[in-house]
Design a protein around this motif. Structure first.
Motif, PDB file in Angstrom:
ATOM      1  N   SER A 179      31.077 -37.030  50.984  1.00 28.87           N
ATOM      2  CA  SER A 179      31.646 -38.210  50.342  1.00 28.87           C
ATOM      3  C   SER A 179      30.594 -39.048  49.639  1.00 28.87           C
ATOM      4  O   SER A 179      30.917 -39.828  48.742  1.00 28.87           O
ATOM      5  N   ASP A 180      29.323 -38.903  50.030  1.00 31.69           N
ATOM      6  CA  ASP A 180      28.239 -39.622  49.360  1.00 31.69           C
ATOM      7  C   ASP A 180      28.027 -39.046  47.961  1.00 31.69           C
ATOM      8  O   ASP A 180      28.434 -37.924  47.664  1.00 31.69           O
ATOM      9  N   ALA A 181      27.321 -39.799  47.142  1.00 34.57           N
ATOM     10  CA  ALA A 181      27.113 -39.376  45.761  1.00 34.57           C
ATOM     11  C   ALA A 181      25.755 -38.717  45.562  1.00 34.57           C
ATOM     12  O   ALA A 181      25.314 -38.553  44.423  1.00 34.57           O
ATOM     13  N   GLU A 182      25.102 -38.330  46.669  1.00 28.81           N
ATOM     14  CA  GLU A 182      23.787 -37.718  46.533  1.00 28.81           C
ATOM     15  C   GLU A 182      23.570 -36.657  47.607  1.00 28.81           C
ATOM     16  O   GLU A 182      24.201 -36.682  48.663  1.00 28.81           O
ATOM     17  N   GLU A 213      18.911 -43.282  59.372  1.00 33.15           N
ATOM     18  CA  GLU A 213      20.196 -42.681  59.009  1.00 33.15           C
ATOM     19  C   GLU A 213      21.360 -43.366  59.714  1.00 33.15           C
ATOM     20  O   GLU A 213      22.439 -43.535  59.141  1.00 33.15           O
ATOM     21  N   ARG A 244      25.240 -42.734  58.256  1.00 32.18           N
ATOM     22  CA  ARG A 244      25.337 -41.286  58.006  1.00 32.18           C
ATOM     23  C   ARG A 244      25.141 -40.445  59.261  1.00 32.18           C
ATOM     24  O   ARG A 244      25.465 -39.261  59.248  1.00 32.18           O
ATOM     25  N   ASP A 252      21.707 -35.140  50.608  1.00 34.60           N
ATOM     26  CA  ASP A 252      21.031 -35.924  51.644  1.00 34.60           C
ATOM     27  C   ASP A 252      19.905 -35.196  52.373  1.00 34.60           C
ATOM     28  O   ASP A 252      19.251 -35.763  53.244  1.00 34.60           O
ATOM     29  N   THR A 267      22.428 -46.473  57.940  1.00 32.63           N
ATOM     30  CA  THR A 267      23.248 -46.245  56.741  1.00 32.63           C
ATOM     31  C   THR A 267      24.654 -45.763  57.093  1.00 32.63           C
ATOM     32  O   THR A 267      25.502 -45.650  56.208  1.00 32.63           O
ATOM     33  N   ARG A 312      32.051 -36.920  56.957  1.00 35.48           N
ATOM     34  CA  ARG A 312      31.553 -37.094  55.588  1.00 35.48           C
ATOM     35  C   ARG A 312      31.768 -35.847  54.731  1.00 35.48           C
ATOM     36  O   ARG A 312      31.563 -35.886  53.520  1.00 35.48           O
ATOM     37  N   SER A 341      25.000 -30.587  52.152  1.00 36.87           N
ATOM     38  CA  SER A 341      25.592 -31.495  51.169  1.00 36.87           C
ATOM     39  C   SER A 341      26.483 -30.784  50.167  1.00 36.87           C
ATOM     40  O   SER A 341      27.466 -31.351  49.681  1.00 36.87           O
TER      41      SER A 341
END
Length: 411
Positions: A295-298, A248, A253, A300, A251, A171, A318
């Motif tokens: 790669s996530d938009a937040e 997690e 992750r 974590d 999801t 990620r 992150s």
């Protein structure tokens, strides 16, 4: 040091106890250590963003060897021993730079970036140029990080070395990061003391007020210095962690954590843990310090730790990552080199404050420098004898067993 002497020294080691005094002090043992590490391990040395274009290079030192790491004309990363094939002079005398070719400053023998000898003044017409290229050093690239192995023969498989870290760091866009800051903490202590200190959190509460203010207290009891570094402590936290881990995983992750035992060649471990205290990243106030590198938009609120071997470690948040290189310099000297990584397109000022990024680990490593130097000083006393490890030092006990089997007694 003879094989019989090394065997006698190795036989002094006692499982579950710190090492005998001379293993932390003796010059002959130190020389054996760095030779073994160079042959058996892939050594994290830097990030390839340091050499962005063909001809850009840097030099790295390990165990008395100097290595040139560069980008060739085709854009690949190569490594050569920094030794001219004429009479052995160093070729690159600066720590970094950009060159069109590699020219020895002594007698002007010149090599292309691939290490092939291209010019050797006044040598006879039948001189075999092709037989006098630079000696290559094995190099591997993983997630943008540069690893070297100094073996003269076949190095261990790099694919095997990095394979289990691929899901752990999938990620994180670490290939698309750059070094925001680097700092070397020269430490007057043996490399094994530096590693042992890094591998346990028994000392965190009394010694690291800043670090403890960022991370959950019970997490540090349960995991200490990462997966496998404590022994059955903080059962209540583990119930909470199990619920977090399940959520997690659902999801996608959370990959499976792992922690090797001492019989394995690299003593690797990796895990993703919540930072705790509601913190979104590992910063003094828990707030973001740079643009996202995941790669996530937040953000974590978790940190992934990867121990590639005891002297090569990466921690990824992150928004930034920290790479640690523990470089043995002498029996009583170790350079702790740290890289703080941010997104390659992030700009200092508008996107990140360098001091906020460095704050937690800069403080912690300065404290660790004092701790390990004091430890080294005490070990040199005539009254020192190996002491027993606590439940929060189980990873150090494993490190001692690993060192005994794979480094001290490595054939």
């Amino acid at each position: 040091m003879s094989d019989n002497e090394m065997t006698a020294i190795a036989d002094e080691w006692r499982s579950g106890y710190s090492l005998p005094q001379h293993m932390y002090c003796d010059d002959g043992i130190f020389k054996n250590d760095v030779q073994s590490l160079g042959r058996t391990q892939w050594l994290l040395v830097d990030h390839e963003s340091r050499i962005p274009e063909p001809g850009s290079y840097f030099t790295v030192e390990f165990g008395g060897e100097s290595i040139i790491v560069l980008r060739d004309r085709q854009g690949s990363v190569r490594a050569h021993f920094n030794v001219c094939r004429h009479r052995g002079s160093k070729i690159c005398l600066e720590k970094e730079g950009t060159v069109r070719s590699l020219t020895c400053p002594y007698h002007a023998w010149s090599y292309d970036l691939a290490g092939n000898l291209k010019s050797a003044r006044f040598m006879p017409p039948d001189f075999p140029m092709a037989e006098h290229g630079l000696n290559p050093c094995a190099v591997g690239i993983f997630k943008g990080f540069v690893f070297l192995n100094l073996s003269k023969d076949s190095p261990p498989s790099f694919e095997q070395f990095v394979s289990r870290f691929k899901p752990m760091l999938a990620r994180y866009n670490l290939e698309q990061t750059k070094v925001a800051a680097r700092r070397v903490f020269p430490t007057a202590a043996n490399w094994k003391l530096v590693v042992e200190n890094f591998f346990e959190c028994y000392h965190c509460k009394p010694a690291h007020a800043t670090y403890c203010s960022v991370h959950d207290d019970m997490k540090m009891l349960a995991f200490g210095a990462g997966p496998g570094s404590s022994n059955g402590l903080a059962d209540e936290y583990m119930k909470t962690f199990a619920l977090w881990e399940l959520a997690e995983k659902q999801t996608g992750r959370q990959p499976d954590m792992f922690a090797d035992g001492p019989s394995t060649p690299f003593l690797q471990s990796a895990g993703r843990l919540p930072i705790g205290r509601g913190n979104l990243t590992e910063s003094l106030d828990g707030k973001p310090v740079a643009p996202l590198i995941i790669s996530d938009a937040e953000y974590d609120g978790a940190q992934t730790g990867c121990v590639f071997n005891p002297i090569s470690v990466v921690l990824a948040n992150s928004d930034h990552a920290i790479a640690f290189r523990f470089n043995p310099k002498g029996p009583l000297s170790t350079d702790v080199e740290v890289l703080w990584m941010v997104s390659s397109d992030a700009q200092e000022g508008p996107d990140y404050d360098l001091e906020r990024i460095k704050a937690v680990w800069q403080t912690t490593l300065l404290e660790d420098k004092t701790i390990t130097e004091n430890n080294q000083s005490g070990i040199q006393s005539q009254t020192y004898s190996p002491g027993p490890y606590s439940a929060q030092e189980s990873k150090i006990a494993e490190f001692g067993a690993w060192y005994h089997e794979h480094i001290l007694r490595e054939d």
